[in-house]
Structures are given as C-alpha cells and as structure tokens.
Write a protein that holds these residues in place. Structure first.
Motif, PDB file in Angstrom:
ATOM      1  N   LYS A  29      33.548  46.774  51.861  1.00  0.00           N
ATOM      2  CA  LYS A  29      34.353  46.291  53.004  1.00  0.00           C
ATOM      3  C   LYS A  29      33.606  45.195  53.774  1.00  0.00           C
ATOM      4  CE  LYS A  29      34.758  50.473  54.945  1.00  0.00           C
ATOM      5  NZ  LYS A  29      35.264  51.490  55.883  1.00  0.00           N
ATOM      6  N   ASP A  30      34.328  44.585  54.707  1.00  0.00           N
ATOM      7  CA  ASP A  30      33.716  43.540  55.542  1.00  0.00           C
ATOM      8  C   ASP A  30      33.176  44.098  56.854  1.00  0.00           C
ATOM      9  OD1 ASP A  30      33.984  41.418  53.852  1.00  0.00           O
ATOM     10  OD2 ASP A  30      35.907  40.745  54.663  1.00  0.00           O
ATOM     11  N   SER A  31      33.163  45.423  57.010  1.00  0.00           N
ATOM     12  CA  SER A  31      32.726  45.959  58.300  1.00  0.00           C
ATOM     13  C   SER A  31      31.200  46.027  58.379  1.00  0.00           C
ATOM     14  CB  SER A  31      33.320  47.345  58.528  1.00  0.00           C
ATOM     15  OG  SER A  31      33.054  48.135  57.421  1.00  0.00           O
ATOM     16  N   THR A  42      33.789  43.145  62.237  1.00  0.00           N
ATOM     17  CA  THR A  42      34.268  42.784  60.909  1.00  0.00           C
ATOM     18  C   THR A  42      33.730  41.388  60.642  1.00  0.00           C
ATOM     19  OG1 THR A  42      36.244  44.087  61.207  1.00  0.00           O
ATOM     20  CG2 THR A  42      36.342  42.375  59.520  1.00  0.00           C
ATOM     21  N   GLU A  44      33.883  38.536  57.958  1.00  0.00           N
ATOM     22  CA  GLU A  44      34.613  38.109  56.770  1.00  0.00           C
ATOM     23  C   GLU A  44      33.657  37.626  55.677  1.00  0.00           C
ATOM     24  OE1 GLU A  44      38.170  35.077  55.853  1.00  0.00           O
ATOM     25  OE2 GLU A  44      38.088  35.847  57.912  1.00  0.00           O
ATOM     26  N   GLY A  45      33.803  38.192  54.507  1.00  0.00           N
ATOM     27  CA  GLY A  45      32.992  37.759  53.362  1.00  0.00           C
ATOM     28  C   GLY A  45      31.755  38.613  53.117  1.00  0.00           C
ATOM     29  N   LYS A  46      31.426  39.504  54.055  1.00  0.00           N
ATOM     30  CA  LYS A  46      30.215  40.326  53.880  1.00  0.00           C
ATOM     31  C   LYS A  46      30.330  41.245  52.657  1.00  0.00           C
ATOM     32  CE  LYS A  46      28.051  44.141  56.474  1.00  0.00           C
ATOM     33  NZ  LYS A  46      28.426  45.235  55.685  1.00  0.00           N
ATOM     34  N   GLY A  47      31.510  41.834  52.477  1.00  0.00           N
ATOM     35  CA  GLY A  47      31.694  42.762  51.363  1.00  0.00           C
ATOM     36  C   GLY A  47      31.474  42.090  50.015  1.00  0.00           C
ATOM     37  N   ARG A  77      34.775  42.322  45.017  1.00  0.00           N
ATOM     38  CA  ARG A  77      34.425  43.371  45.994  1.00  0.00           C
ATOM     39  C   ARG A  77      34.187  44.734  45.374  1.00  0.00           C
ATOM     40  NH1 ARG A  77      35.303  42.332  51.363  1.00  0.00           N
ATOM     41  NH2 ARG A  77      36.323  40.339  51.723  1.00  0.00           N
ATOM     42  N   ILE A 223      26.449  35.889  57.505  1.00  0.00           N
ATOM     43  CA  ILE A 223      26.872  35.363  56.204  1.00  0.00           C
ATOM     44  C   ILE A 223      25.889  34.309  55.697  1.00  0.00           C
ATOM     45  CG2 ILE A 223      28.708  34.038  55.034  1.00  0.00           C
ATOM     46  CD1 ILE A 223      29.430  37.002  55.568  1.00  0.00           C
TER      47      ILE A 223
END
Ligand code: TMP
Ligand code: ASP
Length: 237
Positions: A29-31, A42, A44-47, A77, A223
């Motif tokens: 997940k992006d959390s 959150t 975005e893109g971390k997951g 992912r 990121i």
C-alpha cells in the motif's frame, strides 16, 4: 495464479489468498506510519517502490541461499510469497547506532557495533513493540531455543549479504528489522519485507538519509529517497 479473498491487512501491506493454499499475494500500500501509527500519511508511489526494492533484496538473498518466503514479483505492487506462520518477534540488526538505541541507552549516534548487535522486540502494537530478550521469547513460548539461534544466524547472514551489496552501491546499511516465519515443515524463513521502511540506509558520501526516517522526522521527500535507493541497487546488479 488466481487472487482470492483478503486474508489480513497490516499497516503497509495486504495479504490475499490464492488458489494455491501454500501461496499468498502481498500487496504493498501507499500508507506510511510511524511512532505506533501516531503519525500517518498516504504517500503516492511508496508501495510500488517498496515492492520493487523488497523484491530485489529477496531475490538477492534467495540467490545467496538464504531461505525466504519470496517467490517472485508479479506486478508493480504485488509479490507472490509462501504462506508462513509469522513468529511475533521483530529481529533488529544494528551496525551503526541510530534511532531508538541512541535515545534509550544514550549511545552516541554513529557509534559502530562490531560485531553487529542483534535485538528482539515483541511484535505487539498495543504494547508498542517492547524490547525483549531471549529469555522472554522462551518464557512466552514465541520460539524455541533452536529457532532463536536460527533467526540470529540468518539475521547475521542477511546483514553480511545486504551490507556488502549496498556498500558497493555507496549505501550504508545502518540497521534493519526482520520478521521470520515457520514453513509447514518447521523450517524458518525470512518473511514480511525488507525495504527502506524497515532499514536505515545512509548515503555513504553525503550521509543523506534514504529511508523512512525522512518521513519520521520530516527530513525530506520520502519518494525521492526511496527512488535513489532503487536506482543505486538496480545499477549494482
Ligand atoms: P529503531 O531504532 O526505531 O529501534 O529501529 C531499528 C530498525 O528497525 C530501523 O531500521 C527501523 C526498523 N523498524 C521497523 O522496521 N519497524 C518498527 O516498528 C520499528 C520500531 C523499527
Ligand atoms: N513501523 C513504524 C515505525 O517505524 C511504527 C508504526 O508503524 O507505527 O516507526
């Protein structure tokens, strides 16, 4: 491989059953959470980045003969993993003092640990993952004496393999956390994830923090740090 219902949802990943009862899909997940999820966001893109980096590290470890739950990366992912029974002990390996050990024991940041230090933490959010020792692991019947020795042995081997590889890419492996799982045959494998969420990674030249400390302590865009890690390790292959 068919993706079936959700089995478990954690802070950073979701595990799904598949049509093979021995295999699960881990979805990143992006959390982002820190300090027992007191700090949340959150990103975005971390997951995607964590899945790619963790897959890369697990592939390296599998090639080097370390047993892990990792089978293969199956999408941006998702990774396919063997189903294991997670041992509720977080094993932390420290090469350089940083983070909680500096706060708790007053050891100066950047002190080198030779040999590396191994610590156990109880995996329990409500209790805030307290540090425990081997005797607690035995008394609480979390793992056997042999399993504890095996976890230590594997943690040190992972440290050697990842530390050497990262050093070649100009990254210092300061510390990291591992989780282990039991396979149906009773063997112990490295499970969960190994990523900039679960490691401290410092740029060897500049000292720049490339890991989740960027989020914990607002040290810069997360990121950007994780991208740097991915680029450097991909170049090293
Ligand atoms: P610490 O210095 O906060 O004890 O963290 C040691 C290492 O373990 C660091 O690389 C971050 C990682 N870690 C996790 O992966 N999950 C956690 O919940 C904690 C507290 C640390
Ligand atoms: N894993 C987090 C940390 O490293 C703790 C949490 O997720 O709550 O600080």
């Amino acid at each position: 491989m068919e993706k079936l219902e959700k089995l478990y949802e954690g802070k950073a990943k979701v595990l799904y059953k598949t049509d093979d009862s021995d295999k699960l899909i881990a979805y990143f997940k992006d959390s982002a959470t820190a300090f027992d999820a007191l700090k949340k966001a959150t990103i975005e893109g971390k997951g995607v980045l964590n899945n790619k980096i963790a897959s890369f590290f697990f592939e390296l470890l599998n090639r080097e003969g370390i047993p892990t739950h990792f089978i293969k990366q199956i999408s941006d992912r998702e990774m396919l993993v063997y189903r294991v029974e997670i041992i509720p002990v977080e094993v932390v390996v420290r090469n350089i003092a940083a983070g909680s050990i500096v706060k708790r024991l007053g050891i100066k940041e950047k002190t080198e640990f030779k040999p590396p230090l191994i610590e156990f933490y109880l995996k329990n959010d409500e209790l805030h993952d307290p540090i425990i020792c081997k005797e607690h692991v035995l008394a609480m019947k979390l793992a056997s004496e042999d399993e504890i020795e095996r976890m230590k042995e594997l943690a040190l081997k992972v440290n050697e393999i990842l530390g050497r590889f990262l050093k070649e890419q100009g990254i210092l492996l300061v510390d990291f956390k591992l989780e282990f799982g039991r396979r149906p045959d009773g063997s112990i494998v490295v499970a969960d994830e190994i990523s900039p969420d679960t490691c401290r990674l410092w740029d060897e030249k500049t000292g720049e923090r490339l890991d989740k400390d960027r989020f914990r302590f607002d040290l810069g865009d997360l990121i950007e740090g994780y991208m740097k890690v991915l680029k450097k390790i991909e170049k090293g292959e």
